[in-house]
Design a protein around this motif. Sequence first.
Motif, PDB file in Angstrom:
ATOM      1  N   GLU A 174       0.924  -1.493  -0.123  1.00  0.00           N
ATOM      2  CA  GLU A 174       0.253   0.165   0.444  1.00  0.00           C
ATOM      3  C   GLU A 174       0.912   0.833  -0.162  1.00  0.00           C
ATOM      4  N   ILE A 176       2.208   1.567  -3.365  1.00  0.00           N
ATOM      5  CA  ILE A 176       1.191   1.896  -4.654  1.00  0.00           C
ATOM      6  C   ILE A 176       1.184   3.722  -3.812  1.00  0.00           C
ATOM      7  N   THR A 209       1.186   6.012  -6.755  1.00  0.00           N
ATOM      8  CA  THR A 209       0.479   7.158  -7.408  1.00  0.00           C
ATOM      9  C   THR A 209       1.451   8.415  -7.865  1.00  0.00           C
ATOM     10  N   LEU A 219       1.677  -0.434 -11.424  1.00  0.00           N
ATOM     11  CA  LEU A 219       0.646   0.304 -10.918  1.00  0.00           C
ATOM     12  C   LEU A 219      -1.020   0.073 -10.805  1.00  0.00           C
ATOM     13  N   ALA A 220      -1.415  -0.744 -11.980  1.00  0.00           N
ATOM     14  CA  ALA A 220      -2.445  -1.009 -11.745  1.00  0.00           C
ATOM     15  C   ALA A 220      -2.931  -2.564 -11.490  1.00  0.00           C
ATOM     16  N   SER A 221      -2.232  -2.795 -11.618  1.00  0.00           N
ATOM     17  CA  SER A 221      -1.605  -5.063 -11.203  1.00  0.00           C
ATOM     18  C   SER A 221      -1.661  -4.559  -9.768  1.00  0.00           C
ATOM     19  N   ARG A 222      -0.719  -4.053  -9.274  1.00  0.00           N
ATOM     20  CA  ARG A 222       0.012  -3.608  -8.390  1.00  0.00           C
ATOM     21  C   ARG A 222      -1.339  -3.453  -7.120  1.00  0.00           C
ATOM     22  N   HIS A 223      -2.811  -3.310  -7.673  1.00  0.00           N
ATOM     23  CA  HIS A 223      -3.572  -2.831  -6.755  1.00  0.00           C
ATOM     24  C   HIS A 223      -4.215  -4.111  -6.698  1.00  0.00           C
ATOM     25  N   GLU A 231      -2.582  -7.193  -5.563  1.00  0.00           N
ATOM     26  CA  GLU A 231      -1.811  -7.691  -4.904  1.00  0.00           C
ATOM     27  C   GLU A 231      -2.646  -7.231  -3.455  1.00  0.00           C
ATOM     28  N   THR A 279      -5.485  -6.917  -2.225  1.00  0.00           N
ATOM     29  CA  THR A 279      -6.362  -7.390  -2.238  1.00  0.00           C
ATOM     30  C   THR A 279      -6.601  -9.213  -2.176  1.00  0.00           C
TER      31      THR A 279
END
Length: 107
Positions: A33, A36, A40, A60-64, A66, A68
Amino acid sequence: MAALTDRRTVLAQEISKARRLQMQFDARIESVEQQIASDTQSVANRLIDTGELSALRAALASRHAEPTATRHTRDEVARRTQALQAEHDALPDKIRLARDSYRGARA
């Protein structure tokens, strides 16, 4: 009775292992986080500087995803830990009952 005592020891070890795993998941979630948030901010600055909306990075998109997935896994480990703890907590009564039954049978 010995089997119950052994099971109690095994459960205590499994509970300890699961709690350490949960702490590792928590640390990983926090780390991701923070990354991210940093990414961001970097992307936002790049968007402001260039004015291009296509500047979003795929990382950045794929890191979100992880955090979850890691939260879901941590929650599953927590549910299993609770089940192990409930079984562990019930064993003293079972051990006492087995001991009393054994003593009663000897008498």
